[in-house]
Design a protein around this motif. Structure first.
Motif, PDB file in Angstrom:
ATOM      1  N   THR A 195      -6.679   4.531 -10.866  1.00 48.31           N
ATOM      2  CA  THR A 195      -7.115   3.863 -11.874  1.00 48.31           C
ATOM      3  C   THR A 195      -8.379   5.238 -11.754  1.00 48.31           C
TER       4      THR A 195
ATOM      5  N   ASN B 235      -7.423  10.394  -4.865  1.00 45.89           N
ATOM      6  CA  ASN B 235      -8.537  10.353  -4.398  1.00 45.89           C
ATOM      7  C   ASN B 235      -8.221  11.092  -2.980  1.00 45.89           C
TER       8      ASN B 235
ATOM      9  N   LYS C 140       0.917  -0.925  -0.304  1.00 50.29           N
ATOM     10  CA  LYS C 140       0.508   0.615  -0.089  1.00 50.29           C
ATOM     11  C   LYS C 140       0.775   1.373   0.374  1.00 50.29           C
TER      12      LYS C 140
ATOM     13  N   ASN D 238       4.403   6.543  -6.272  1.00 49.75           N
ATOM     14  CA  ASN D 238       2.787   6.690  -7.577  1.00 49.75           C
ATOM     15  C   ASN D 238       2.496   8.176  -6.603  1.00 49.75           C
TER      16      ASN D 238
END
Ligand code: RRO
Length: 303
Positions: free
Chosen positions: A192, A131, A46, A126
């Protein structure tokens, strides 16, 4: 004929091209309660931030037609907790550990990359989380900030750097090219697609933070197209991600030019999906008398 699925990013060897995608199995170790993760090519954690983050208000996940929307909001316990509590167990597995990092500034990305350098096998930067209000995807939607963050991370790293790209741009391949020019060792795509789901009775979003990121089979053709375009543009390995649910999807990504695949949403449906997909890939290659991935990588007839 001996099947060889091994492949490299920079100097790091992966026993096979199947990776557990970031964010879909905690820090990755939880998967080992279900199957032997040492069989995978690698596990991606994660995304880790400098400080702990509580994440976004619920509901954080909602099922959509052929997919799901998530808005976790980068919940994690921060780099120190990861180093003290998660990494020691991850290191016991005989697979490559890739740490995903996310920051609010170039300095935060640099601090994370420097701290993790040589502690893990590779870093996935990342720059595509849809979000969070600050950082996240905003880095990966501008070519100049993409270039800056990749150069910054490369300057403090001696292990391979993978950059995870957002599909929420017009030409993702341009971002991949900038990453390659800035020293990235591989590109992973796609994160996403930003999306919305509305409860028509309450007239409110079905997601606590209002919008979310769409993943799963719904995005597979879009992801496959993005991978195909990108693989034709860069020379570094491309890691395909987005709706890989079975070995057929995986082979499609290899034929589109991917060197690796990440398994994400499929894990929610079947926690051992990545292992089943790996077995399916092996069976397909054996049936087709193909001994290595290079023989199918990017091999499609374009009319
Ligand atoms: O935590 C999230 O909400 C999240 C992240 Br960091 C990401 O990279 N992609 C995504 O769909 N959700």
């Amino acid at each position: 004929m001996k099947l060889d699925l091994s492949t490299k990013i920079g100097t790091v060897l992966f026993k096979n091209p199947v990776l557990a995608a970031s964010g879909t199995s905690g820090y990755g170790a939880i998967l080992n309660d279900i199957f032997d993760v040492s069989q995978l090519g690698g596990i991606i954690t994660k995304s880790i931030t400098v400080k702990p983050r509580k994440g976004n208000p619920p509901p954080r996940i909602i099922e959509t037609s052929c997919g799901m929307l998530n808005s976790i909001g980068l919940e994690n316990r921060g780099i120190q907790y990861f180093l003290d509590e998660n990494l020691p167990r991850l290191k016991t597995f005989k697979t490559n550990v890739i740490a995903s990092i996310a920051g609010n500034s170039d300095e935060e990305y640099a601090m994370l990359a420097e701290t993790l350098n040589k502690q893990v096998d590779a870093i996935e930067v990342n720059i595509s989380c849809p979000n969070v209000k600050e950082g996240g995807m905003s880095f990966g939607q501008e070519l100049h900030s993409t270039r800056k963050v990749v150069e910054t991370v490369k300057a403090v790293s001696s292990i391979p750097i993978i950059v995870k790209l957002t599909p929420n741009v017009t030409r993702i391949e341009d971002f991949a090219k900038v990453c390659e020019e800035s020293g990235a060792d591989a590109i992973s795509l796609v994160n996403t697609y930003k999306g919305l789901s509305i409860d028509i009775r309450s007239r409110r979003s079905n997601i606590g933070a209002f919008t979310g990121g769409l993943s799963g089979p719904a995005i597979k053709p879009l992801a496959l197209y993005a991978v195909w375009k990108t693989a034709k543009t860069v020379g570094i390995p491309v890691i395909g991600c987005g709706g890989v649910m079975n070995y057929v999807d995986a082979i499609e990504f290899f034929m589109a030019g991917a060197s690796f695949i990440e398994i994400g949403s499929a894990t929610f449906r079947e926690p051992d999906a990545s292992l089943k997909i790996l077995r399916g890939i092996k069976q397909f290659l054996e049936d087709e008398n193909i001994c290595c991935l290079n023989d199918i990588k990017g091999v499609i007839h374009e009319c």
